[in-house]
Design a protein around this motif. Sequence first.
Motif, mmCIF file in Angstrom:
data_model
loop_
_atom_site.group_PDB
_atom_site.id
_atom_site.type_symbol
_atom_site.label_atom_id
_atom_site.label_comp_id
_atom_site.label_asym_id
_atom_site.label_seq_id
_atom_site.Cartn_x
_atom_site.Cartn_y
_atom_site.Cartn_z
ATOM 1 N N ARG A 197 0.876 -0.905 0.212
ATOM 2 C CA ARG A 197 0.546 0.265 -0.053
ATOM 3 C C ARG A 197 1.351 1.453 0.141
ATOM 4 N NH1 ARG A 197 -3.752 -1.671 4.271
ATOM 5 N NH2 ARG A 197 -2.212 -1.360 5.757
ATOM 6 N N GLY A 198 0.422 2.073 -0.690
ATOM 7 C CA GLY A 198 1.525 4.043 -0.566
ATOM 8 C C GLY A 198 1.513 3.886 -2.440
ATOM 9 N N GLY A 199 1.238 5.239 -2.064
ATOM 10 C CA GLY A 199 2.374 6.265 -3.427
ATOM 11 C C GLY A 199 2.092 5.256 -4.283
ATOM 12 N N SER A 200 2.665 5.067 -5.982
ATOM 13 C CA SER A 200 2.549 4.520 -7.155
ATOM 14 C C SER A 200 3.636 3.606 -7.257
ATOM 15 C CB SER A 200 2.438 5.378 -8.115
ATOM 16 O OG SER A 200 3.569 6.402 -8.469
ATOM 17 N N CYS A 201 3.338 2.259 -8.597
ATOM 18 C CA CYS A 201 4.886 1.299 -9.139
ATOM 19 C C CYS A 201 4.569 1.649 -10.210
ATOM 20 C CB CYS A 201 4.288 0.873 -8.265
ATOM 21 S SG CYS A 201 4.832 -1.309 -9.080
ATOM 22 N N ARG A 202 5.366 1.926 -10.477
ATOM 23 C CA ARG A 202 6.150 2.138 -12.677
ATOM 24 C C ARG A 202 6.374 0.164 -12.822
ATOM 25 N NH1 ARG A 202 9.990 5.860 -14.153
ATOM 26 N NH2 ARG A 202 9.558 4.718 -16.543
ATOM 27 N N GLY A 203 5.890 -0.286 -13.657
ATOM 28 C CA GLY A 203 6.314 -1.112 -14.347
ATOM 29 C C GLY A 203 5.638 -1.643 -15.574
ATOM 30 N N VAL A 204 5.562 -3.134 -16.210
ATOM 31 C CA VAL A 204 5.219 -3.550 -17.260
ATOM 32 C C VAL A 204 3.241 -4.024 -17.141
ATOM 33 C CG1 VAL A 204 6.094 -4.657 -18.643
ATOM 34 C CG2 VAL A 204 7.437 -4.148 -17.754
ATOM 35 N N ALA A 205 2.991 -3.516 -18.336
ATOM 36 C CA ALA A 205 1.859 -4.564 -18.335
ATOM 37 C C ALA A 205 1.201 -4.915 -19.502
ATOM 38 C CB ALA A 205 0.732 -2.992 -18.091
ATOM 39 N N PHE A 206 1.542 -5.919 -19.817
ATOM 40 C CA PHE A 206 1.383 -7.225 -20.331
ATOM 41 C C PHE A 206 -0.232 -7.854 -21.395
ATOM 42 C CE2 PHE A 206 4.832 -8.270 -17.834
ATOM 43 C CZ PHE A 206 5.758 -8.524 -18.812
ATOM 44 N N GLU A 207 -0.149 -7.350 -22.507
ATOM 45 C CA GLU A 207 -1.624 -7.627 -22.732
ATOM 46 C C GLU A 207 -1.681 -8.753 -23.422
ATOM 47 O OE1 GLU A 207 -4.787 -5.815 -26.062
ATOM 48 O OE2 GLU A 207 -2.469 -5.982 -26.700
ATOM 49 N N VAL A 208 -2.517 -9.925 -22.960
ATOM 50 C CA VAL A 208 -2.403 -11.337 -22.898
ATOM 51 C C VAL A 208 -4.024 -11.807 -23.915
ATOM 52 C CG1 VAL A 208 -3.398 -13.456 -22.185
ATOM 53 C CG2 VAL A 208 -2.048 -12.377 -20.655
ATOM 54 N N HIS A 209 -3.687 -12.409 -25.421
ATOM 55 C CA HIS A 209 -4.647 -12.633 -25.771
ATOM 56 C C HIS A 209 -6.043 -13.598 -24.787
ATOM 57 C CE1 HIS A 209 -6.372 -15.556 -29.011
ATOM 58 N NE2 HIS A 209 -6.530 -14.401 -29.786
#
Length: 175
Positions: free
Chosen positions: A61-73
């Motif tokens: 919890r708290g703040g924000s998080c940069r990462g990666v989003a994967f689009e799945v078929h």
Amino acid sequence: MASDMDDFWVFGYGSLMWNPGFLFESKIAARTFGYRRSLCVRSFVHRGTPDRPGLVLGLDRGGSCRGVAFEVHSGQRDAVLSYLRERELVTHVYLERTLPVTLADGRRVQALAYVVDRNHHQYAGGLATGDAADIIAGAQGKSGLNREYVVNTLAHLNEMAIRDPWLEEVAGYLR
């Protein structure tokens, strides 16, 4: 083009970013708000043992998080869910959640993510930097040294131009 009903996204903030282990259509930088990346999970399997737990990342919890989003078929949805549950829910320290995620191109999607369960006995939030580094320095599990996990995570975050000052500080103690 798939309809929104068919969209299935997975948000990665740790090793999933560079080692997803599942088929995906596309991947894009993303951010979720209300959670941050944290070395807050005692690892009894992959990076430690019950006698000498390591520390791995959780979405806390708290703040924000940069990462990666994967689009799945949509045709891969069940297989990916099955794989992720086997990978992430080994000891049930993570809760499977759907979170709003903002993609680098400005789109907003709902993405599957694994959030730490603060009530689980493996939760180790709020550790001081030096204490976290001490735990990591001496831990090893079936996936290798805990220290390698932290260094590898930082290397990948750096490649993606993602700064994580607390993780960088922990790694500084390990050097």
